[in-house]
Write an enzyme that holds these catalytic residues in place. Structure first.
Site, mmCIF file in Angstrom:
data_model
loop_
_atom_site.group_PDB
_atom_site.id
_atom_site.type_symbol
_atom_site.label_atom_id
_atom_site.label_comp_id
_atom_site.label_asym_id
_atom_site.label_seq_id
_atom_site.Cartn_x
_atom_site.Cartn_y
_atom_site.Cartn_z
ATOM 1 N N HIS A 7 0.834 -1.210 0.000
ATOM 2 C CA HIS A 7 0.000 0.000 0.000
ATOM 3 C C HIS A 7 0.859 1.246 0.000
ATOM 4 C CE1 HIS A 7 0.538 -0.802 4.398
ATOM 5 N NE2 HIS A 7 0.607 0.511 4.500
ATOM 6 N N HIS A 79 4.008 7.113 3.738
ATOM 7 C CA HIS A 79 4.938 5.996 3.583
ATOM 8 C C HIS A 79 4.459 5.066 2.484
ATOM 9 C CE1 HIS A 79 2.087 4.218 6.634
ATOM 10 N NE2 HIS A 79 2.291 3.116 5.949
ATOM 11 N N GLU A 130 7.712 1.053 5.002
ATOM 12 C CA GLU A 130 7.182 0.007 5.884
ATOM 13 C C GLU A 130 7.411 -1.335 5.199
ATOM 14 O OE1 GLU A 130 2.899 0.222 6.363
ATOM 15 O OE2 GLU A 130 2.932 -1.045 8.156
#
Ligand code: CO
Length: 134
Positions: A7, A79, A130
């Site tokens: 994502h 992020h 991440e």
């Protein structure tokens, strides 16, 4: 080592407005808002055919995205999340190469109930990264 883009997370000052942009202007499928108190965010998931967008809004006084929104009052990309098969092996490999892992370096349970780690933006082209074990 990294696999699919899981994502892209976008911090937004107005979750309802941002949800409307994705649902109505862009014609995407959006979830209902979900409060994640342990992560200090309320999130709306936008489902795209090949990935997800997460619209993040601060939840509570200690939200980790509050400072980001102070610096970026209109919101912005917060992020990107890449999938890995083995998060501990990925962490060790990155640390061996001098990359900085945020926090205490131990994986936490992320918004999808899977182990995640965050990597320092200064080591990754100015982008908070991440890693999520899938
Ligand atoms: Co994320």
């Amino acid at each position: 080592m990294i696999g699919r883009l899981n994502h892209v997370a976008i911090a937004v000052p107005d979750l309802q407005a941002a949800t409307g942009v994705y649902r109505d202007t862009l014609g995407a499928a959006v979830s209902a808002p979900q409060d994640l108190p342990e992560h200090g965010v309320t999130v709306v998931f936008v489902d795209l055919p090949n990935t997800k967008i997460e619209l993040l809004h601060p939840f509570g006084a200690e939200s980790p995205i509050a400072g980001f929104l102070d610096k970026n009052p209109s919101g912005g990309i917060h992020h990107v999340c890449y999938e890995v098969d083995d998060i501990l092996a990925a962490r060790d490999r990155l640390k061996d190469q001098g990359a900085r892992v945020l926090g205490d370096g131990e994986p936490k349970t992320g918004a999808h109930g899977k182990p995640v780690l965050f990597l320092h933006p200064k080591d990754f082209a100015g982008t908070l990264v991440e890693l999520e074990q899938v």
